[in-house]
Design a protein around this motif. Sequence first.
Motif, PDB file in Angstrom:
ATOM      1  N   ALA A 188      40.308  48.426  45.805  1.00 27.49           N
ATOM      2  CA  ALA A 188      41.016  47.694  46.683  1.00 27.49           C
ATOM      3  C   ALA A 188      40.232  46.569  47.238  1.00 27.49           C
ATOM      4  O   ALA A 188      40.901  45.290  47.377  1.00 27.49           O
ATOM      5  CB  ALA A 188      41.350  48.795  47.772  1.00 27.49           C
ATOM      6  N   ALA A 189      38.888  46.923  47.350  1.00 29.60           N
ATOM      7  CA  ALA A 189      38.226  45.770  48.020  1.00 29.60           C
ATOM      8  C   ALA A 189      38.185  44.518  46.916  1.00 29.60           C
ATOM      9  O   ALA A 189      38.031  43.380  47.424  1.00 29.60           O
ATOM     10  CB  ALA A 189      36.703  46.046  48.188  1.00 29.60           C
ATOM     11  N   ASP A 190      37.864  44.839  45.735  1.00 31.56           N
ATOM     12  CA  ASP A 190      37.988  43.686  44.683  1.00 31.56           C
ATOM     13  C   ASP A 190      39.419  43.126  44.676  1.00 31.56           C
ATOM     14  O   ASP A 190      39.323  41.897  44.218  1.00 31.56           O
ATOM     15  CB  ASP A 190      37.884  44.428  43.170  1.00 31.56           C
ATOM     16  CG  ASP A 190      36.018  44.493  43.043  1.00 31.56           C
ATOM     17  OD1 ASP A 190      35.433  44.326  44.040  1.00 31.56           O
ATOM     18  OD2 ASP A 190      35.613  44.986  42.154  1.00 31.56           O
ATOM     19  N   VAL A 249      41.509  42.574  47.093  1.00 30.74           N
ATOM     20  CA  VAL A 249      41.535  41.536  48.051  1.00 30.74           C
ATOM     21  C   VAL A 249      40.736  40.530  47.861  1.00 30.74           C
ATOM     22  O   VAL A 249      41.310  39.111  47.934  1.00 30.74           O
ATOM     23  CB  VAL A 249      41.195  42.382  49.567  1.00 30.74           C
ATOM     24  CG1 VAL A 249      41.117  41.377  50.630  1.00 30.74           C
ATOM     25  CG2 VAL A 249      41.941  43.489  49.785  1.00 30.74           C
ATOM     26  N   GLU A 250      39.649  40.455  47.321  1.00 27.46           N
ATOM     27  CA  GLU A 250      38.844  39.352  47.006  1.00 27.46           C
ATOM     28  C   GLU A 250      39.481  38.474  45.964  1.00 27.46           C
ATOM     29  O   GLU A 250      39.322  37.163  46.245  1.00 27.46           O
ATOM     30  CB  GLU A 250      37.212  39.843  46.588  1.00 27.46           C
ATOM     31  CG  GLU A 250      36.200  38.670  46.460  1.00 27.46           C
ATOM     32  CD  GLU A 250      34.712  39.109  46.230  1.00 27.46           C
ATOM     33  OE1 GLU A 250      34.173  38.291  45.798  1.00 27.46           O
ATOM     34  OE2 GLU A 250      34.575  40.418  46.154  1.00 27.46           O
ATOM     35  N   LEU A 251      39.929  39.079  44.883  1.00 27.41           N
ATOM     36  CA  LEU A 251      40.625  38.263  43.679  1.00 27.41           C
ATOM     37  C   LEU A 251      41.730  37.680  44.353  1.00 27.41           C
ATOM     38  O   LEU A 251      41.759  36.430  43.948  1.00 27.41           O
ATOM     39  CB  LEU A 251      40.944  39.240  42.480  1.00 27.41           C
ATOM     40  CG  LEU A 251      39.582  39.918  41.964  1.00 27.41           C
ATOM     41  CD1 LEU A 251      40.392  40.898  40.951  1.00 27.41           C
ATOM     42  CD2 LEU A 251      39.131  38.602  41.241  1.00 27.41           C
ATOM     43  N   SER A 252      42.403  38.329  45.418  1.00 23.20           N
ATOM     44  CA  SER A 252      43.526  37.745  45.829  1.00 23.20           C
ATOM     45  C   SER A 252      43.184  36.249  46.818  1.00 23.20           C
ATOM     46  O   SER A 252      43.811  35.307  46.495  1.00 23.20           O
ATOM     47  CB  SER A 252      44.353  38.589  46.608  1.00 23.20           C
ATOM     48  OG  SER A 252      44.900  39.424  45.918  1.00 23.20           O
ATOM     49  N   GLU A 253      42.203  36.482  47.449  1.00 24.57           N
ATOM     50  CA  GLU A 253      41.654  35.341  48.355  1.00 24.57           C
ATOM     51  C   GLU A 253      41.166  34.266  47.511  1.00 24.57           C
ATOM     52  O   GLU A 253      41.363  33.149  47.713  1.00 24.57           O
ATOM     53  CB  GLU A 253      40.515  35.796  49.155  1.00 24.57           C
ATOM     54  CG  GLU A 253      41.280  36.899  50.243  1.00 24.57           C
ATOM     55  CD  GLU A 253      42.186  36.323  51.227  1.00 24.57           C
ATOM     56  OE1 GLU A 253      41.983  34.949  51.670  1.00 24.57           O
ATOM     57  OE2 GLU A 253      43.142  36.816  51.448  1.00 24.57           O
ATOM     58  N   ARG A 254      40.349  34.613  46.051  1.00 27.37           N
ATOM     59  CA  ARG A 254      40.001  33.585  45.613  1.00 27.37           C
ATOM     60  C   ARG A 254      40.716  32.827  44.578  1.00 27.37           C
ATOM     61  O   ARG A 254      40.725  31.794  43.909  1.00 27.37           O
ATOM     62  CB  ARG A 254      38.946  34.048  44.608  1.00 27.37           C
ATOM     63  CG  ARG A 254      37.684  34.311  45.589  1.00 27.37           C
ATOM     64  CD  ARG A 254      36.450  34.546  44.743  1.00 27.37           C
ATOM     65  NE  ARG A 254      36.556  35.056  43.492  1.00 27.37           N
ATOM     66  CZ  ARG A 254      35.766  36.102  42.784  1.00 27.37           C
ATOM     67  NH1 ARG A 254      34.976  36.734  43.643  1.00 27.37           N
ATOM     68  NH2 ARG A 254      36.018  36.262  41.538  1.00 27.37           N
ATOM     69  N   SER A 255      42.005  33.554  44.249  1.00 28.29           N
ATOM     70  CA  SER A 255      43.262  32.891  43.438  1.00 28.29           C
ATOM     71  C   SER A 255      43.781  31.768  43.837  1.00 28.29           C
ATOM     72  O   SER A 255      44.223  31.426  44.863  1.00 28.29           O
ATOM     73  CB  SER A 255      44.281  33.823  43.075  1.00 28.29           C
ATOM     74  OG  SER A 255      45.283  33.554  42.412  1.00 28.29           O
ATOM     75  N   GLU A 256      43.461  30.653  42.803  1.00 30.65           N
ATOM     76  CA  GLU A 256      44.042  29.354  43.192  1.00 30.65           C
ATOM     77  C   GLU A 256      45.582  29.440  43.329  1.00 30.65           C
ATOM     78  O   GLU A 256      46.429  28.691  44.062  1.00 30.65           O
ATOM     79  CB  GLU A 256      43.505  28.327  42.012  1.00 30.65           C
ATOM     80  CG  GLU A 256      43.947  26.968  42.498  1.00 30.65           C
ATOM     81  CD  GLU A 256      43.525  26.108  41.490  1.00 30.65           C
ATOM     82  OE1 GLU A 256      43.949  24.886  41.536  1.00 30.65           O
ATOM     83  OE2 GLU A 256      42.723  26.151  40.601  1.00 30.65           O
ATOM     84  N   PHE A 257      46.221  30.151  42.267  1.00 28.65           N
ATOM     85  CA  PHE A 257      47.537  30.317  42.164  1.00 28.65           C
ATOM     86  C   PHE A 257      48.168  30.998  43.391  1.00 28.65           C
ATOM     87  O   PHE A 257      49.075  30.474  44.052  1.00 28.65           O
ATOM     88  CB  PHE A 257      48.051  31.125  41.088  1.00 28.65           C
ATOM     89  CG  PHE A 257      49.538  31.486  40.976  1.00 28.65           C
ATOM     90  CD1 PHE A 257      50.572  30.377  40.801  1.00 28.65           C
ATOM     91  CD2 PHE A 257      49.908  32.509  41.405  1.00 28.65           C
ATOM     92  CE1 PHE A 257      51.801  30.843  40.745  1.00 28.65           C
ATOM     93  CE2 PHE A 257      51.283  33.018  41.471  1.00 28.65           C
ATOM     94  CZ  PHE A 257      52.072  31.836  41.108  1.00 28.65           C
ATOM     95  N   LEU A 258      47.435  31.875  44.084  1.00 28.78           N
ATOM     96  CA  LEU A 258      47.990  32.668  45.125  1.00 28.78           C
ATOM     97  C   LEU A 258      47.786  31.746  46.349  1.00 28.78           C
ATOM     98  O   LEU A 258      48.783  31.891  47.248  1.00 28.78           O
ATOM     99  CB  LEU A 258      47.587  34.129  45.297  1.00 28.78           C
ATOM    100  CG  LEU A 258      47.793  35.260  44.836  1.00 28.78           C
ATOM    101  CD1 LEU A 258      47.217  36.372  45.206  1.00 28.78           C
ATOM    102  CD2 LEU A 258      49.273  35.275  45.458  1.00 28.78           C
ATOM    103  N   GLN A 259      46.914  30.966  46.443  1.00 32.21           N
ATOM    104  CA  GLN A 259      46.397  29.890  47.497  1.00 32.21           C
ATOM    105  C   GLN A 259      47.866  29.064  47.606  1.00 32.21           C
ATOM    106  O   GLN A 259      48.379  28.714  48.622  1.00 32.21           O
ATOM    107  CB  GLN A 259      45.077  29.242  47.554  1.00 32.21           C
ATOM    108  CG  GLN A 259      44.100  30.030  47.767  1.00 32.21           C
ATOM    109  CD  GLN A 259      42.858  29.525  47.368  1.00 32.21           C
ATOM    110  OE1 GLN A 259      42.629  28.187  47.044  1.00 32.21           O
ATOM    111  NE2 GLN A 259      41.732  30.294  47.240  1.00 32.21           N
ATOM    112  N   ILE A 260      48.294  28.512  46.449  1.00 29.77           N
ATOM    113  CA  ILE A 260      49.390  27.736  46.459  1.00 29.77           C
ATOM    114  C   ILE A 260      50.600  28.424  46.650  1.00 29.77           C
ATOM    115  O   ILE A 260      51.435  27.794  47.563  1.00 29.77           O
ATOM    116  CB  ILE A 260      49.447  26.932  45.094  1.00 29.77           C
ATOM    117  CG1 ILE A 260      48.186  26.127  44.588  1.00 29.77           C
ATOM    118  CG2 ILE A 260      50.703  26.197  44.874  1.00 29.77           C
ATOM    119  CD1 ILE A 260      47.979  25.564  43.437  1.00 29.77           C
ATOM    120  N   PHE A 261      50.786  29.336  46.043  1.00 29.73           N
ATOM    121  CA  PHE A 261      51.984  30.317  46.402  1.00 29.73           C
ATOM    122  C   PHE A 261      51.968  30.795  47.832  1.00 29.73           C
ATOM    123  O   PHE A 261      53.199  30.696  48.437  1.00 29.73           O
ATOM    124  CB  PHE A 261      51.845  31.553  45.416  1.00 29.73           C
ATOM    125  CG  PHE A 261      53.008  32.675  45.587  1.00 29.73           C
ATOM    126  CD1 PHE A 261      54.132  32.047  45.295  1.00 29.73           C
ATOM    127  CD2 PHE A 261      52.720  33.688  46.243  1.00 29.73           C
ATOM    128  CE1 PHE A 261      55.489  32.929  45.356  1.00 29.73           C
ATOM    129  CE2 PHE A 261      53.888  34.389  46.327  1.00 29.73           C
ATOM    130  CZ  PHE A 261      55.256  34.128  45.864  1.00 29.73           C
TER     131      PHE A 261
END
Length: 373
Positions: free
Chosen positions: A281-283, A285-297
Motif C-alpha cells: 500500500a505504501a509503495d 501511494v508513492e508510485l501514484s504520487e510520482r506518476s506523471e500521467f496521474l498528475q496530468i489526469f
Amino acid sequence: MSEGQEASTMTRDLYRHDPGPSVWEVPATGAARFSWDYDEGRERLLALYQKGKDKQWDGTKRIDWDLEVDPYDPLGVPDENLVVFGTPYWDKMSEHNRRDLRRHYASWNFSQFLHGEQGALVCATRIVEAVPDLDAKFYAATQAMDEARHVEVYGRFLQEKIGMVYPVNPSLRSLLEDTLRDSRWDMPSLGMQVLIEGLALAAFGMLRDSTEKPLPKQILAYVMQDEARHVAFGRMALREYYKQLSDAELRDREEFVIEGCYLMRDRLRGEEVLADFGVPAADAVELSERSEFLQIFRKLLFSRIVPCVKDIGLWGERLQRAYADMGVFEMGDASLDQLMSQDEEIAEQLDARRFAAEEAARTEEVTRTIAEG
C-alpha cells in the motif's frame, strides 16, 4: 430462478473482490415535494426536457456489440499510462502479468463508471422527488432514463467483454453516501451532477480521446452526449437557486465541494489494482504520487467541475484557495459550453461514420447481388 436473479449471480461471480452484501442501504432523508402549478414553466428548462426526450437512445441498437474486444487490452491505451510502468515492479512482470494488469485496470476504471452511474440513477430519482418545480421534475425524469441506460451499457461491457468487475471504490462510496444522506433538495444535484458526473466526464473524455478501440469509444462518446445535458440541467437549477441563499448557506455548500474534490483527487487512483499485483500500500501511494500521467489526469479531472462550480455561484475565498492548492484554479475560466458542445459533436460524428459505413456495405451487397445475376 428468475432472469434478474441469474444476472445478479453472474455479476457476483465476476467480482475481483467480495463486494459485500448485494444491497447497500443508505437511509434517505428529506421531503417529497409536489407542485400543483401545471403551467408551462421555464422556457430553457423545458427546452432541455424536450431535448432529453428527443435524444433518448437504445443501448442494444445504437452500440455495435458485435465488435470484438481483447479483454487483456480492451482500451488500447499506452502502457506509459500505467502507474507501475518503468518501475522495478513493471520490469519484474512477465508479459502474461502485464496483460493481466491491463485487463484489471480497464475493469477497475469501467467498474467505477458503472457504480457511479448507478449512483446517478438513484440521485436522479431523488431529484424528481425533491425539487419543488414541475419543469425540473420533468427533466430529471428523462435523466433517470439516461442513467438506467448507462448502467446497462457499462454493465454489459464489463460482463461480456472484460469478464471482471471491481467493487465500488471506498472514496466514491463515501461521496455517494454524503450526497444521498443530505436532506436538502439541492444536494443530490450538487453532489452528483456537479462533482461526481463532472469528474466522470473528465475521465470518460480522457479515455474516449485516447482509445482507438471502437466499442469502448462508442460507449464513452454516447454516454458523454447524455451527460452534457445533465450538467446543463444542474447548472440551470443550482445557479438560480443559489442566488437566493445567504452567505452562510453558500459557504456550507462550498465546504461540501471542497471535501468532495479532495476525496476524489487523493483517493480515486486504482490502488486496489496495484494491491492485487503484490504492490504494498505504501509503495502504491508513492508510485501514484510520482506518476506523471496521474498528475496530468488529476488536474484534468477538474476541467468540468471548476468552471461549473464558479458558474453556479460557489466561488468563495476558501474554495478558491482550495482550487489553487490543487493547481486547478485557472480552470474556472474555461468554457463549459464549448466542452459540452464538443461532447455532443463527437457522438454525432461517430454516428455519421457508422451509418455511412453501413450504407456503403449495403450498396456493395446490392451491387454484388446484381452482378451475380
